[in-house]
Design a protein around this motif. Sequence first.
Motif, PDB file in Angstrom:
ATOM      1  N   PHE A   1      53.500  66.661  90.221  1.00  0.00           N
ATOM      2  CA  PHE A   1      54.572  67.167  91.082  1.00  0.00           C
ATOM      3  C   PHE A   1      54.123  68.438  91.802  1.00  0.00           C
ATOM      4  O   PHE A   1      54.336  68.576  93.012  1.00  0.00           O
ATOM      5  N   ASP A   2      53.512  69.375  91.075  1.00  0.00           N
ATOM      6  CA  ASP A   2      53.070  70.618  91.716  1.00  0.00           C
ATOM      7  C   ASP A   2      52.014  70.349  92.787  1.00  0.00           C
ATOM      8  O   ASP A   2      52.031  70.983  93.848  1.00  0.00           O
ATOM      9  N   ASP A   3      51.092  69.412  92.536  1.00  0.00           N
ATOM     10  CA  ASP A   3      50.091  69.053  93.547  1.00  0.00           C
ATOM     11  C   ASP A   3      50.763  68.477  94.793  1.00  0.00           C
ATOM     12  O   ASP A   3      50.391  68.820  95.920  1.00  0.00           O
ATOM     13  N   GLU A   4      51.747  67.619  94.601  1.00  0.00           N
ATOM     14  CA  GLU A   4      52.444  67.009  95.743  1.00  0.00           C
ATOM     15  C   GLU A   4      53.271  68.052  96.486  1.00  0.00           C
ATOM     16  O   GLU A   4      53.312  68.065  97.715  1.00  0.00           O
ATOM     17  N   ILE A   5      53.921  68.946  95.754  1.00  0.00           N
ATOM     18  CA  ILE A   5      54.691  70.035  96.367  1.00  0.00           C
ATOM     19  C   ILE A   5      53.770  70.884  97.242  1.00  0.00           C
ATOM     20  O   ILE A   5      54.115  71.223  98.375  1.00  0.00           O
ATOM     21  N   SER A   6      52.594  71.209  96.721  1.00  0.00           N
ATOM     22  CA  SER A   6      51.620  71.995  97.481  1.00  0.00           C
ATOM     23  C   SER A   6      51.115  71.223  98.698  1.00  0.00           C
ATOM     24  O   SER A   6      51.003  71.773  99.798  1.00  0.00           O
ATOM     25  N   ARG A   7      50.828  69.937  98.522  1.00  0.00           N
ATOM     26  CA  ARG A   7      50.290  69.106  99.602  1.00  0.00           C
ATOM     27  C   ARG A   7      51.263  69.014 100.772  1.00  0.00           C
ATOM     28  O   ARG A   7      50.868  69.130 101.928  1.00  0.00           O
ATOM     29  N   ILE A   8      52.548  68.820 100.470  1.00  0.00           N
ATOM     30  CA  ILE A   8      53.524  68.647 101.561  1.00  0.00           C
ATOM     31  C   ILE A   8      54.145  69.975 101.997  1.00  0.00           C
ATOM     32  O   ILE A   8      54.869  70.028 102.989  1.00  0.00           O
ATOM     33  N   GLY A   9      53.862  71.044 101.252  1.00  0.00           N
ATOM     34  CA  GLY A   9      54.270  72.382 101.665  1.00  0.00           C
ATOM     35  C   GLY A   9      55.761  72.679 101.557  1.00  0.00           C
ATOM     36  O   GLY A   9      56.320  73.339 102.425  1.00  0.00           O
ATOM     37  N   ILE A  10      56.378  72.198 100.469  1.00  0.00           N
ATOM     38  CA  ILE A  10      57.792  72.543 100.274  1.00  0.00           C
ATOM     39  C   ILE A  10      57.910  73.654  99.243  1.00  0.00           C
ATOM     40  O   ILE A  10      57.015  73.867  98.436  1.00  0.00           O
ATOM     41  N   ASN A  11      59.011  74.346  99.289  1.00  0.00           N
ATOM     42  CA  ASN A  11      59.222  75.546  98.480  1.00  0.00           C
ATOM     43  C   ASN A  11      59.874  75.190  97.137  1.00  0.00           C
ATOM     44  O   ASN A  11      61.026  75.545  96.893  1.00  0.00           O
ATOM     45  N   CYS A  12      59.119  74.486  96.284  1.00  0.00           N
ATOM     46  CA  CYS A  12      59.629  74.021  94.992  1.00  0.00           C
ATOM     47  C   CYS A  12      58.594  74.266  93.909  1.00  0.00           C
ATOM     48  O   CYS A  12      57.450  74.598  94.191  1.00  0.00           O
ATOM     49  N   THR A  13      59.009  74.064  92.673  1.00  0.00           N
ATOM     50  CA  THR A  13      58.106  74.167  91.532  1.00  0.00           C
ATOM     51  C   THR A  13      58.533  73.167  90.468  1.00  0.00           C
ATOM     52  O   THR A  13      59.712  72.844  90.351  1.00  0.00           O
ATOM     53  N   ALA A  14      57.567  72.678  89.710  1.00  0.00           N
ATOM     54  CA  ALA A  14      57.843  71.823  88.547  1.00  0.00           C
ATOM     55  C   ALA A  14      57.609  72.659  87.297  1.00  0.00           C
ATOM     56  O   ALA A  14      56.601  73.363  87.196  1.00  0.00           O
ATOM     57  N   GLN A  15      58.554  72.595  86.358  1.00  0.00           N
ATOM     58  CA  GLN A  15      58.457  73.367  85.126  1.00  0.00           C
ATOM     59  C   GLN A  15      58.684  72.440  83.936  1.00  0.00           C
ATOM     60  O   GLN A  15      59.663  71.696  83.918  1.00  0.00           O
ATOM     61  N   LYS A  16      57.766  72.484  82.960  1.00  0.00           N
ATOM     62  CA  LYS A  16      57.939  71.634  81.780  1.00  0.00           C
ATOM     63  C   LYS A  16      58.500  72.438  80.616  1.00  0.00           C
ATOM     64  O   LYS A  16      58.080  73.563  80.372  1.00  0.00           O
ATOM     65  N   PHE A  17      59.453  71.839  79.926  1.00  0.00           N
ATOM     66  CA  PHE A  17      60.077  72.410  78.718  1.00  0.00           C
ATOM     67  C   PHE A  17      60.598  73.829  78.925  1.00  0.00           C
ATOM     68  O   PHE A  17      60.633  74.619  77.996  1.00  0.00           O
ATOM     69  N   ALA A  18      60.979  74.204  80.147  1.00  0.00           N
ATOM     70  CA  ALA A  18      61.314  75.601  80.400  1.00  0.00           C
ATOM     71  C   ALA A  18      62.750  75.835  80.844  1.00  0.00           C
ATOM     72  O   ALA A  18      63.313  76.868  80.535  1.00  0.00           O
ATOM     73  N   VAL A  19      63.333  74.901  81.583  1.00  0.00           N
ATOM     74  CA  VAL A  19      64.618  75.151  82.224  1.00  0.00           C
ATOM     75  C   VAL A  19      65.701  74.278  81.598  1.00  0.00           C
ATOM     76  O   VAL A  19      65.554  73.064  81.499  1.00  0.00           O
ATOM     77  N   GLY A  20      66.782  74.922  81.183  1.00  0.00           N
ATOM     78  CA  GLY A  20      67.929  74.188  80.664  1.00  0.00           C
ATOM     79  C   GLY A  20      68.935  73.919  81.773  1.00  0.00           C
ATOM     80  O   GLY A  20      68.956  74.600  82.796  1.00  0.00           O
ATOM     81  N   VAL A  21      69.745  72.897  81.574  1.00  0.00           N
ATOM     82  CA  VAL A  21      70.848  72.612  82.490  1.00  0.00           C
ATOM     83  C   VAL A  21      72.120  72.441  81.663  1.00  0.00           C
ATOM     84  O   VAL A  21      72.143  71.708  80.677  1.00  0.00           O
ATOM     85  N   ARG A  22      73.135  73.165  82.055  1.00  0.00           N
ATOM     86  CA  ARG A  22      74.413  73.069  81.354  1.00  0.00           C
ATOM     87  C   ARG A  22      75.069  71.757  81.743  1.00  0.00           C
ATOM     88  O   ARG A  22      75.196  71.439  82.916  1.00  0.00           O
TER      89      ARG A  22
END
Length: 195
Positions: A52-73
């Motif tokens: 995901f991070d490689d694809e985000i970088s390749r297409i130049g969008i302002n996102c990040t992929a995070q594993k085991f880090a972010v919770g969602v209520r």
Amino acid sequence: MVTTTKKLTFAEYLKYNDGTDTKYELVNGELIPMSLGTGKHGAITKFLERSFDDEISRIGINCTAQKFAVGVRSPRGGRWDTSRIPDITVLTIEQWESLANRELVIDKNEISPILVVEVVSESTKTTDYRAKRSEYAVLGISEYWIVDPIDEVVILCSLIEGFYDAVSFRGEERIISGSFPELNLSAIQVLQAGK
């Protein structure tokens, strides 16, 4: 003798610390320890986070992929005393940065992540296929990937009018993602990550 477990409020969960490195999800007010998972589980999540991070970088969008880090209520039974921690969460950089000085939990009034991934294990299969699928749909997460190395399938759930439509990918089939339409991954690449 009946033993009862003290239920935590969401606010108590955010402040909870038992002095260990154990990560907990909150489900209906109860702490559920997250297991370490297998090496295969770790390899798949690492592979997908990098992909995901490689694809985000390749297409130049302002996102990040995070594993085991972010919770969602999450909602369960109309209550908001549940917090899930997806194996991978893809969110905007702006949203990631907004979490810098507080608990890493996206609350119910905040913008939903773009995409979440759960890697299935024997102990999480029912929850990943049923409970989380319902909860993530209510939250408006546009894409939910269920990566199932047990049944050797990647299921991509796309949110359409409040419900997920699911498409299964097996073997050499290329995974078709609405969030990352040019992502060039097959089911087998994901399922055999780390081999």
